[in-house]
Scaffold this motif. Structure first.
Motif, PDB file in Angstrom:
ATOM      1  N   VAL A  47       0.491  -1.351  -0.058  1.00  0.00           N
ATOM      2  CA  VAL A  47       0.405   0.040   0.413  1.00  0.00           C
ATOM      3  C   VAL A  47       1.416   1.170   0.046  1.00  0.00           C
ATOM      4  CG1 VAL A  47      -1.912   1.595   1.811  1.00  0.00           C
ATOM      5  CG2 VAL A  47      -1.575  -1.034   0.555  1.00  0.00           C
ATOM      6  N   LEU A  48       1.772   1.512   0.824  1.00  0.00           N
ATOM      7  CA  LEU A  48       3.000   2.685   1.124  1.00  0.00           C
ATOM      8  C   LEU A  48       3.129   2.518  -0.588  1.00  0.00           C
ATOM      9  CD1 LEU A  48       4.502   4.681   2.533  1.00  0.00           C
ATOM     10  CD2 LEU A  48       6.178   2.930   3.417  1.00  0.00           C
ATOM     11  N   GLU A  49       3.682   1.709  -1.019  1.00  0.00           N
ATOM     12  CA  GLU A  49       4.288   1.859  -2.367  1.00  0.00           C
ATOM     13  C   GLU A  49       3.596   2.477  -3.000  1.00  0.00           C
ATOM     14  OE1 GLU A  49       7.343  -1.294  -5.198  1.00  0.00           O
ATOM     15  OE2 GLU A  49       5.917  -2.252  -3.681  1.00  0.00           O
ATOM     16  N   ARG A  50       2.457   1.739  -3.677  1.00  0.00           N
ATOM     17  CA  ARG A  50       1.520   2.216  -4.584  1.00  0.00           C
ATOM     18  C   ARG A  50       1.257   3.900  -3.988  1.00  0.00           C
ATOM     19  NH1 ARG A  50      -2.729  -1.565  -4.474  1.00  0.00           N
ATOM     20  NH2 ARG A  50      -2.551  -1.878  -2.183  1.00  0.00           N
ATOM     21  N   SER A  51       1.114   3.980  -2.893  1.00  0.00           N
ATOM     22  CA  SER A  51       0.784   5.519  -2.976  1.00  0.00           C
ATOM     23  C   SER A  51       1.670   6.344  -2.829  1.00  0.00           C
ATOM     24  CB  SER A  51       0.351   5.596  -0.972  1.00  0.00           C
ATOM     25  OG  SER A  51       0.959   5.419  -0.500  1.00  0.00           O
ATOM     26  N   LEU A  52       3.099   5.215  -3.096  1.00  0.00           N
ATOM     27  CA  LEU A  52       4.153   6.528  -3.388  1.00  0.00           C
ATOM     28  C   LEU A  52       4.586   6.789  -4.982  1.00  0.00           C
ATOM     29  CD1 LEU A  52       7.021   6.022  -0.351  1.00  0.00           C
ATOM     30  CD2 LEU A  52       5.428   7.990  -0.905  1.00  0.00           C
ATOM     31  N   ALA A  53       3.604   6.125  -5.545  1.00  0.00           N
ATOM     32  CA  ALA A  53       4.144   5.612  -6.741  1.00  0.00           C
ATOM     33  C   ALA A  53       3.587   7.085  -7.463  1.00  0.00           C
ATOM     34  CB  ALA A  53       3.291   4.421  -7.900  1.00  0.00           C
ATOM     35  N   PRO A  54       2.083   7.718  -7.534  1.00  0.00           N
ATOM     36  CA  PRO A  54       1.664   9.686  -7.792  1.00  0.00           C
ATOM     37  C   PRO A  54       3.423   9.886  -7.757  1.00  0.00           C
ATOM     38  CG  PRO A  54       0.179   8.601  -7.044  1.00  0.00           C
ATOM     39  CD  PRO A  54       1.307   7.789  -6.471  1.00  0.00           C
ATOM     40  N   GLN A  56       6.429   9.751  -6.795  1.00  0.00           N
ATOM     41  CA  GLN A  56       7.863   9.764  -7.627  1.00  0.00           C
ATOM     42  C   GLN A  56       7.558   9.961  -9.323  1.00  0.00           C
ATOM     43  OE1 GLN A  56       8.149   5.408  -8.954  1.00  0.00           O
ATOM     44  NE2 GLN A  56      10.558   5.520  -8.512  1.00  0.00           N
ATOM     45  N   SER A  57       6.217   9.847 -10.077  1.00  0.00           N
ATOM     46  CA  SER A  57       5.837  10.120 -10.822  1.00  0.00           C
ATOM     47  C   SER A  57       5.956  11.842 -11.565  1.00  0.00           C
ATOM     48  CB  SER A  57       4.062   9.242 -11.921  1.00  0.00           C
ATOM     49  OG  SER A  57       4.393  10.388 -13.019  1.00  0.00           O
ATOM     50  N   TRP A  58       5.307  12.159 -10.404  1.00  0.00           N
ATOM     51  CA  TRP A  58       4.914  14.204 -10.438  1.00  0.00           C
ATOM     52  C   TRP A  58       6.963  14.469 -10.494  1.00  0.00           C
ATOM     53  CZ3 TRP A  58       1.199  13.681  -6.145  1.00  0.00           C
ATOM     54  CH2 TRP A  58      -0.264  13.810  -6.770  1.00  0.00           C
ATOM     55  N   ARG A  60       8.964  13.417 -11.691  1.00  0.00           N
ATOM     56  CA  ARG A  60      10.414  12.176 -12.888  1.00  0.00           C
ATOM     57  C   ARG A  60       9.719  13.550 -13.904  1.00  0.00           C
ATOM     58  NH1 ARG A  60       9.476   6.222 -12.524  1.00  0.00           N
ATOM     59  NH2 ARG A  60      11.706   6.024 -11.357  1.00  0.00           N
ATOM     60  N   GLN A  61       8.093  14.240 -13.637  1.00  0.00           N
ATOM     61  CA  GLN A  61       7.606  15.155 -13.759  1.00  0.00           C
ATOM     62  C   GLN A  61       8.615  16.411 -14.315  1.00  0.00           C
ATOM     63  OE1 GLN A  61       3.498  15.206 -14.156  1.00  0.00           O
ATOM     64  NE2 GLN A  61       3.524  13.050 -14.995  1.00  0.00           N
ATOM     65  N   TRP A  62       8.970  16.684 -13.039  1.00  0.00           N
ATOM     66  CA  TRP A  62       9.247  18.240 -12.921  1.00  0.00           C
ATOM     67  C   TRP A  62      10.797  18.029 -12.622  1.00  0.00           C
ATOM     68  CZ3 TRP A  62       8.298  23.198 -11.711  1.00  0.00           C
ATOM     69  CH2 TRP A  62       9.769  23.779 -11.089  1.00  0.00           C
ATOM     70  N   SER A  63      11.140  17.247 -12.862  1.00  0.00           N
ATOM     71  CA  SER A  63      12.824  16.816 -13.506  1.00  0.00           C
ATOM     72  C   SER A  63      12.725  16.996 -14.724  1.00  0.00           C
ATOM     73  CB  SER A  63      13.366  15.501 -12.861  1.00  0.00           C
ATOM     74  OG  SER A  63      14.801  15.427 -13.337  1.00  0.00           O
ATOM     75  N   SER A  64      11.865  16.485 -16.009  1.00  0.00           N
ATOM     76  CA  SER A  64      11.426  16.976 -17.266  1.00  0.00           C
ATOM     77  C   SER A  64      11.538  18.198 -17.254  1.00  0.00           C
ATOM     78  CB  SER A  64      10.579  16.076 -18.029  1.00  0.00           C
ATOM     79  OG  SER A  64      11.001  16.342 -18.975  1.00  0.00           O
ATOM     80  N   VAL A  65      10.669  18.580 -16.649  1.00  0.00           N
ATOM     81  CA  VAL A  65      10.174  20.219 -16.796  1.00  0.00           C
ATOM     82  C   VAL A  65      11.921  21.175 -16.748  1.00  0.00           C
ATOM     83  CG1 VAL A  65       9.556  22.504 -15.982  1.00  0.00           C
ATOM     84  CG2 VAL A  65       8.291  20.198 -16.507  1.00  0.00           C
TER      85      VAL A  65
END
Length: 83
Positions: A47-54, A56-58, A60-65
């Motif tokens: 559950v913790l891993e799944r809750s942290l996935a967004p 992590q995605s954000w 990565r997106q910020w890093s790309s920006v």
């Protein structure tokens, strides 16, 4: 009488085996309880891993920006850069 008394004082030969079997059963029960706890812990980690996935995605997106902005700033002539 004394042989009979001696025989009655000698413990049953299965007593050590009975005690060993009791200990083994107790250890198995402990292992089963630990397995239940570990399964619960694994579920909580999932559950913790799944809750942290967004997050992590954000990230990565910020890093790309950030990379895009840095590339844009590097391509501008020095005079066009603003402080």
């Amino acid at each position: 009488g004394s042989v009979r008394d001696l025989v009655m004082q000698v413990p049953t030969p299965t007593v050590p085996v009975d005690l060993l079997i009791e200990e083994i059963r107790a250890k198995r029960a402990l292992v089963e309880a630990m397995q239940v706890q570990m399964a619960s812990f694994a579920s909580q980690l999932e559950v913790l891993e799944r809750s942290l996935a967004p997050l992590q995605s954000w990230g990565r997106q910020w890093s790309s920006v950030q990379d895009g902005i840095a590339d844009l700033l590097r391509t501008q002539p020095d005079g066009d850069k603003q402080a």
